[in-house]
Scaffold this motif. Sequence first.
Motif, PDB file in Angstrom:
ATOM      1  N   ARG A  95      25.366  29.672  34.380  1.00  0.00           N
ATOM      2  CA  ARG A  95      25.871  30.608  35.388  1.00  0.00           C
ATOM      3  C   ARG A  95      26.868  29.820  36.210  1.00  0.00           C
ATOM      4  N   GLY A 140      28.464  35.311  39.084  1.00  0.00           N
ATOM      5  CA  GLY A 140      28.602  35.157  37.634  1.00  0.00           C
ATOM      6  C   GLY A 140      27.455  35.725  36.825  1.00  0.00           C
ATOM      7  N   GLU A 141      27.771  36.003  35.569  1.00  0.00           N
ATOM      8  CA  GLU A 141      26.765  36.438  34.618  1.00  0.00           C
ATOM      9  C   GLU A 141      25.952  35.254  34.154  1.00  0.00           C
ATOM     10  N   ARG A 142      24.815  35.539  33.559  1.00  0.00           N
ATOM     11  CA  ARG A 142      24.051  34.527  32.830  1.00  0.00           C
ATOM     12  C   ARG A 142      24.548  34.596  31.386  1.00  0.00           C
ATOM     13  N   ASP A 192      23.997  27.106  37.678  1.00  0.00           N
ATOM     14  CA  ASP A 192      22.713  27.047  36.970  1.00  0.00           C
ATOM     15  C   ASP A 192      22.930  26.726  35.495  1.00  0.00           C
ATOM     16  N   VAL A 193      22.061  25.876  34.976  1.00  0.00           N
ATOM     17  CA  VAL A 193      22.007  25.632  33.538  1.00  0.00           C
ATOM     18  C   VAL A 193      20.518  25.709  33.169  1.00  0.00           C
ATOM     19  N   MET A 200      22.542  38.512  25.968  1.00  0.00           N
ATOM     20  CA  MET A 200      21.295  38.099  26.606  1.00  0.00           C
ATOM     21  C   MET A 200      21.390  38.232  28.116  1.00  0.00           C
ATOM     22  N   VAL A 201      20.228  38.346  28.774  1.00  0.00           N
ATOM     23  CA  VAL A 201      20.226  38.321  30.234  1.00  0.00           C
ATOM     24  C   VAL A 201      19.322  37.181  30.715  1.00  0.00           C
ATOM     25  N   ASP A 202      17.998  37.271  30.460  1.00  0.00           N
ATOM     26  CA  ASP A 202      17.155  36.206  31.001  1.00  0.00           C
ATOM     27  C   ASP A 202      16.967  35.044  30.048  1.00  0.00           C
TER      28      ASP A 202
END
Lengths: 509, 281
Positions: free
Chosen positions: B37, B42-44, B85-86, B216-218
């Motif tokens: 992210r 931003g999107e994941r 985030d990674v 994908m999302v999560d």
Amino acid sequence: MADDKNKKELTRKERMQLPRQKMPEQKPEDRVRNFNEVPLGLTPELAIEEANRCIACPKPKCVSGCPVEVDIPGFIKLVQEGHFSAAARKIKETNALPAICGRVCPQDEQCEAVCVLTKKYQSVGIGNLERFVADWEREHDEITIPKLAPATGKKAAVVGAGPAGLTVAADLALLGHKVTIFEALHKAGGVLVYGIPEFRLPKAIVAKEVNYLEQLGVEINTSFVVGKLDTIDELLEQDFDSVFIGTGAGLPNFMRIEGENLKGVYSANEYLTRSNLMRGYAFPDYDTPIFSGKSVAVLGGGNTAMDSVRTAKRLGADKAMIVYRRSRTEMPARTEEIHHAEQEGIEFHLLTNPVRFIGDDDGWLTHMECVKMELGEPDSSGRRRPVVIEGSNFLVAVDTVVVAIGNSSNPLIPQTTPGLETNRWGNITVDERTMMSSRPGVFAGGDIVTGGATVILAAGAGKVAARAMHRFMMGLPLIDPEEEKQRLEEEEKAKRKAEAEEKAGKASK
Amino acid sequence: MYKIVDKIELCPKIWRYRIEAPKLVGKAKAGQFVILRKDEVGERVPMSIGGLDKENGILTIVIQEVGKTSASMNRDMKTGDSFLDVVGPLGLPSHVEKFGRCICIGGGVGIPPIYPIAQALKDAGNQVETIIGARTKDLLIYEEELQGASDILHIATDDGSFGTHGFVTTVLEKLMQDGTPIDFIMAIGPVPMMRAIAETTRPHKINTWVSLNPIMVDGTGMCGACRVSVGGKTKFACVDGPDFDAHLVDFDEMTSRLKMYHKQEKVSYNHYLEKCKCGDH
């Protein structure tokens, strides 16, 4: 407050005759166009007026109606006296999340259901009062950090920053332990941030609650997937003295019928995560898109279904429908949510179940084939089992379907933690008195144990777990011998009472 | 955390990022992926792992510009910046054992994730031959890396500007006829490429695996956005995959589901390009 003296002298009868104060709300035609909260909150005047309705029962039933046994009469008395922040602190002696619980608890099945005023009048608006004092404390910057017990030198790991995990963390931090939360998503809160919409629970409030925990010294590591980055065993090796698993029921149930992978069919988890956590409703200011069409059907009858269908309305659906296989009385959703949904123009198609989804040549959902149901004998949940009425098939035109029929346990933790017993649905089995699993020092609570339930039940499980984890880490017996003795005595008493009543019942026949 | 140690353009619109992520790199295995992210709005986005420097704790990701998120990462981020985030390592690692003769196939931006897999197969004692393909010579990437990780490297370009004139399937067909049986194939690339490879090997029943890239999302199995039909059953690519038996994958359904947000993707991308006023470079 010039009338203070008078109000203090209200008789019981006078109190019982005060009408329940109505919670100010956004009008339905306005609120379907925004994501702001529907209930606007009591004013201080309305709050005091509502608090004055409490008759301070000598044996308050409301306390045992609350899953965490908040001192309800205690906090209400403080509201009567105008000491709002003190009332919030009173609640926080037992419940760390009053701003949240005041908004999402099904009070009409808990504290308010057993309030003595419920039968003849209307219960005291306990939930509205809880919300009021928590909001007051926050808005007037009067949140105080209680004094922590002296540092114990013990470390606890909490997996999951949802209601169960946050409660465990708060309680253990107050007892002087060093707590680290590991959260898989990029924001803490669990269902509070990804599941419950902004119009029911503003995320700024959740952030404030999380921040309170950080002020208690709790460390929160987001984007950390336990089971992938570190296993539970690796955490224990890193000298955490105990671990709490609060990972929730995060495996979406699908209907497993034809067409479920058509474009336009969502699990409620995905639909709500896109809208809530990723702020899809604010696309393109936020990058994550959400597809929500003009004719939306949400399958299910619980709070998640209500949240999904009301989100669809706000995202522009002309027709937003609930499709539920049982009848209105069996719907598990919070009464207020069903009521708000009806006001917002949601269509309720009850005793209806889909049998397949139909799409066009491009793979987009266009229709849902349904059948009508009727209620037969009760099933294992005690609710009457829905039975298909053969030949009643009909088509409904839909461009979006949200499957909100519940969640199963996400298997990641059980699969990566040898020796962690689960039942056949993948829920972690625990001793209910301590929340400890089959692995010593490894505790669990919330939806991962019970299956999908509520925020307050998860918080309640968190309290029990924290107490036992504290005793475990300090080398004390997990169950206080005195408490256990008392509990067994009360069980015996209740048993003897039931037997006597049965005998008396038989004798009178 | 997640600082970009270096960022270089491998070829037009394809950038390689080396990111500081010691704990993640320590745990990650070939075939897994991460979710990135960039910032608060931003999107994941899921990205295959293109390299694991275990000694230094550096993760390699290769990003091709295809829309707003990839464009803003490639154009706006610099060495020294950090991803917000990674998350990882996600998914199941590629199944690696001593198969015998292995063919690794990478197409376009699917080439970098083939690299750690080829390396792992070689380390497991396999004979590893790699085929990489691109539209034209200038878009070929990771040649040197794959030369080192493979026993033999074959190159194909659509326009014939380098190596075999044709697709990776052209080269594969030749290898399938050279007399030595093929024991295992791993292919990563655009969906039409992976589908074509599945169809090429299906009549010969060669053990063929592909790495799927649904939306994908999560990424942890909680939402079901990444569901794919494999052997008639619904699987989640993020927890059951991302690798699947190519002969069981419903590529039609996957192709369709990948198009779900085309309209929104265009809106976002155009919005970004207008704002940055740099046009197409």
